[in-house]
Write a protein that holds these residues in place. Structure first.
Motif, PDB file in Angstrom:
ATOM      1  N   VAL A   1       0.834  -1.183   0.000  1.00  0.00           N
ATOM      2  CA  VAL A   1       0.000   0.000   0.000  1.00  0.00           C
ATOM      3  C   VAL A   1       0.878   1.246   0.000  1.00  0.00           C
ATOM      4  N   ALA A   2       1.950   1.215   0.772  1.00  0.00           N
ATOM      5  CA  ALA A   2       2.842   2.378   0.818  1.00  0.00           C
ATOM      6  C   ALA A   2       3.444   2.672  -0.558  1.00  0.00           C
ATOM      7  N   HIS A   3       3.856   1.640  -1.270  1.00  0.00           N
ATOM      8  CA  HIS A   3       4.421   1.844  -2.604  1.00  0.00           C
ATOM      9  C   HIS A   3       3.362   2.383  -3.569  1.00  0.00           C
ATOM     10  N   LEU A   4       2.161   1.864  -3.473  1.00  0.00           N
ATOM     11  CA  LEU A   4       1.097   2.342  -4.345  1.00  0.00           C
ATOM     12  C   LEU A   4       0.704   3.776  -3.999  1.00  0.00           C
ATOM     13  N   ASP A   5       0.724   4.116  -2.704  1.00  0.00           N
ATOM     14  CA  ASP A   5       0.474   5.505  -2.317  1.00  0.00           C
ATOM     15  C   ASP A   5       1.534   6.425  -2.923  1.00  0.00           C
ATOM     16  N   ARG A   6       2.783   5.958  -2.968  1.00  0.00           N
ATOM     17  CA  ARG A   6       3.849   6.747  -3.591  1.00  0.00           C
ATOM     18  C   ARG A   6       3.579   6.932  -5.084  1.00  0.00           C
ATOM     19  N   ALA A   7       3.065   5.908  -5.739  1.00  0.00           N
ATOM     20  CA  ALA A   7       2.733   6.019  -7.160  1.00  0.00           C
ATOM     21  C   ALA A   7       1.636   7.065  -7.372  1.00  0.00           C
ATOM     22  N   PHE A   8       0.656   7.111  -6.475  1.00  0.00           N
ATOM     23  CA  PHE A   8      -0.386   8.135  -6.559  1.00  0.00           C
ATOM     24  C   PHE A   8       0.226   9.518  -6.377  1.00  0.00           C
ATOM     25  N   ALA A   9       1.095   9.652  -5.386  1.00  0.00           N
ATOM     26  CA  ALA A   9       1.737  10.950  -5.136  1.00  0.00           C
ATOM     27  C   ALA A   9       2.582  11.378  -6.333  1.00  0.00           C
ATOM     28  N   ALA A  10       3.303  10.446  -6.920  1.00  0.00           N
ATOM     29  CA  ALA A  10       4.125  10.759  -8.096  1.00  0.00           C
ATOM     30  C   ALA A  10       3.245  11.203  -9.258  1.00  0.00           C
ATOM     31  N   SER A  11       2.106  10.543  -9.441  1.00  0.00           N
ATOM     32  CA  SER A  11       1.175  10.942 -10.502  1.00  0.00           C
ATOM     33  C   SER A  11       0.699  12.375 -10.296  1.00  0.00           C
ATOM     34  N   GLU A  12       0.363  12.700  -9.059  1.00  0.00           N
ATOM     35  CA  GLU A  12      -0.085  14.058  -8.753  1.00  0.00           C
ATOM     36  C   GLU A  12       1.010  15.080  -9.043  1.00  0.00           C
ATOM     37  N   ARG A  13       2.250  14.758  -8.658  1.00  0.00           N
ATOM     38  CA  ARG A  13       3.367  15.696  -8.848  1.00  0.00           C
ATOM     39  C   ARG A  13       3.615  16.001 -10.320  1.00  0.00           C
ATOM     40  N   ILE A  14       3.411  15.025 -11.188  1.00  0.00           N
ATOM     41  CA  ILE A  14       3.663  15.274 -12.612  1.00  0.00           C
ATOM     42  C   ILE A  14       2.386  15.643 -13.364  1.00  0.00           C
ATOM     43  N   GLY A  15       1.283  15.764 -12.634  1.00  0.00           N
ATOM     44  CA  GLY A  15       0.038  16.214 -13.246  1.00  0.00           C
ATOM     45  C   GLY A  15      -0.671  15.187 -14.095  1.00  0.00           C
ATOM     46  N   VAL A  16      -0.492  13.919 -13.760  1.00  0.00           N
ATOM     47  CA  VAL A  16      -1.128  12.834 -14.507  1.00  0.00           C
ATOM     48  C   VAL A  16      -2.176  12.176 -13.608  1.00  0.00           C
ATOM     49  N   GLU A  17      -3.356  11.963 -14.173  1.00  0.00           N
ATOM     50  CA  GLU A  17      -4.412  11.271 -13.428  1.00  0.00           C
ATOM     51  C   GLU A  17      -3.993   9.827 -13.173  1.00  0.00           C
ATOM     52  N   PRO A  18      -4.174   9.325 -11.947  1.00  0.00           N
ATOM     53  CA  PRO A  18      -3.884   7.901 -11.699  1.00  0.00           C
ATOM     54  C   PRO A  18      -4.771   7.020 -12.584  1.00  0.00           C
ATOM     55  N   THR A  19      -4.221   5.925 -13.038  1.00  0.00           N
ATOM     56  CA  THR A  19      -4.946   5.028 -13.941  1.00  0.00           C
ATOM     57  C   THR A  19      -5.946   4.167 -13.179  1.00  0.00           C
ATOM     58  N   VAL A  20      -6.855   3.602 -13.926  1.00  0.00           N
ATOM     59  CA  VAL A  20      -7.805   2.643 -13.361  1.00  0.00           C
ATOM     60  C   VAL A  20      -7.043   1.490 -12.728  1.00  0.00           C
ATOM     61  N   ASP A  21      -6.004   1.009 -13.414  1.00  0.00           N
ATOM     62  CA  ASP A  21      -5.208  -0.107 -12.889  1.00  0.00           C
ATOM     63  C   ASP A  21      -4.547   0.234 -11.561  1.00  0.00           C
ATOM     64  N   LEU A  22      -4.125   1.485 -11.392  1.00  0.00           N
ATOM     65  CA  LEU A  22      -3.496   1.889 -10.134  1.00  0.00           C
ATOM     66  C   LEU A  22      -4.512   1.863  -8.994  1.00  0.00           C
ATOM     67  N   PHE A  23      -5.720   2.351  -9.259  1.00  0.00           N
ATOM     68  CA  PHE A  23      -6.772   2.285  -8.240  1.00  0.00           C
ATOM     69  C   PHE A  23      -7.103   0.829  -7.899  1.00  0.00           C
ATOM     70  N   LEU A  24      -7.173  -0.021  -8.920  1.00  0.00           N
ATOM     71  CA  LEU A  24      -7.476  -1.434  -8.680  1.00  0.00           C
ATOM     72  C   LEU A  24      -6.370  -2.104  -7.868  1.00  0.00           C
ATOM     73  N   ALA A  25      -5.127  -1.818  -8.201  1.00  0.00           N
ATOM     74  CA  ALA A  25      -4.002  -2.431  -7.481  1.00  0.00           C
ATOM     75  C   ALA A  25      -4.012  -2.021  -6.015  1.00  0.00           C
ATOM     76  N   ARG A  26      -4.200  -0.730  -5.753  1.00  0.00           N
ATOM     77  CA  ARG A  26      -4.221  -0.295  -4.347  1.00  0.00           C
ATOM     78  C   ARG A  26      -5.448  -0.848  -3.638  1.00  0.00           C
ATOM     79  N   GLY A  27      -6.590  -0.903  -4.338  1.00  0.00           N
ATOM     80  CA  GLY A  27      -7.781  -1.482  -3.720  1.00  0.00           C
ATOM     81  C   GLY A  27      -7.550  -2.921  -3.300  1.00  0.00           C
TER      82      GLY A  27
END
Length: 190
Positions: free
Chosen positions: A1-27
């Motif tokens: 979960v911590a790694h996936l949270d980092r992926a969300f934060a990285a997406s926000e920093r570069i201005g990219v919407e998190p993907t459906v797959d990223l939400f599914l993986a963290r879920g």
């Protein structure tokens, strides 16, 4: 979960919407940890985004995940998600997704003590798994058919299907499936 949270934060920093797959993986990770609410939130966002895209495979994946998640909380709601996943799988035309969805809907009926309503779903799934030569899918489905017969009180048919699932699980060295099938086969009588 911590790694996936980092992926969300990285997406926000570069201005990219998190993907459906990223939400599914963290879920899925949150579900594994028992964090129902956050897992439900991520699966729900994944479903909404997949529908908006439209991304039908992501929609199926989110519905399938929600059906699994809700099975322990609200079985009627889980059934709604499972039926919706089956509808999407049929629309997509992906046979393996259809077969997996059929097994979830069939098992949902069996668990509601409606084995005769569940059997046609399992039988259709079995035909698909046999046609595409998916041994794991065949073994799981044969086992589910056996359980449906067992739940319906047809111990002769249940024993016959369990014997087949025992052979299939043994051939794949699937010890968990084998142990379950052998344990219930013993309950089917002489």
């Amino acid at each position: 979960v911590a790694h996936l949270d980092r992926a969300f934060a990285a997406s926000e920093r570069i201005g990219v919407e998190p993907t459906v797959d990223l939400f599914l993986a963290r879920g899925r990770a949150l579900e594994t940890l028992g964090d129902f609410q956050r897992a439900n939130d991520d699966f729900t966002v994944a479903l909404e985004r997949a529908r908006a895209a439209p991304e039908r495979l992501g929609e199926w994946d989110a519905l399938y995940a929600l059906g699994k998640l809700w099975a322990a909380r609200d079985y009627a709601r889980a059934g709604d998600y499972r039926r919706d996943a089956l509808q999407v799988a049929r629309a997509v035309g992906e046979e393996l997704l259809v077969a997996r969805s059929l097994n979830r809907v069939g098992n949902w009926h069996v668990n509601l003590e409606e084995p005769h309503a569940g059997l046609p779903h399992h039988e259709e799934a079995l035909a698909i798994f046999e046609r595409v030569a998916d041994p794991a899918g065949v073994a799981e489905t044969v086992d589910l058919i056996a359980m449906a017969h067992h739940a319906g009180g047809d111990e002769i048919a249940a024993a016959s299907y369990y014997e087949r699932s025992v052979a299939l699980f043994a051939a794949m060295d699937d010890r968990r499936g084998l142990a379950n099938a052998l344990g219930i086969l013993a309950l089917c009588g002489p």
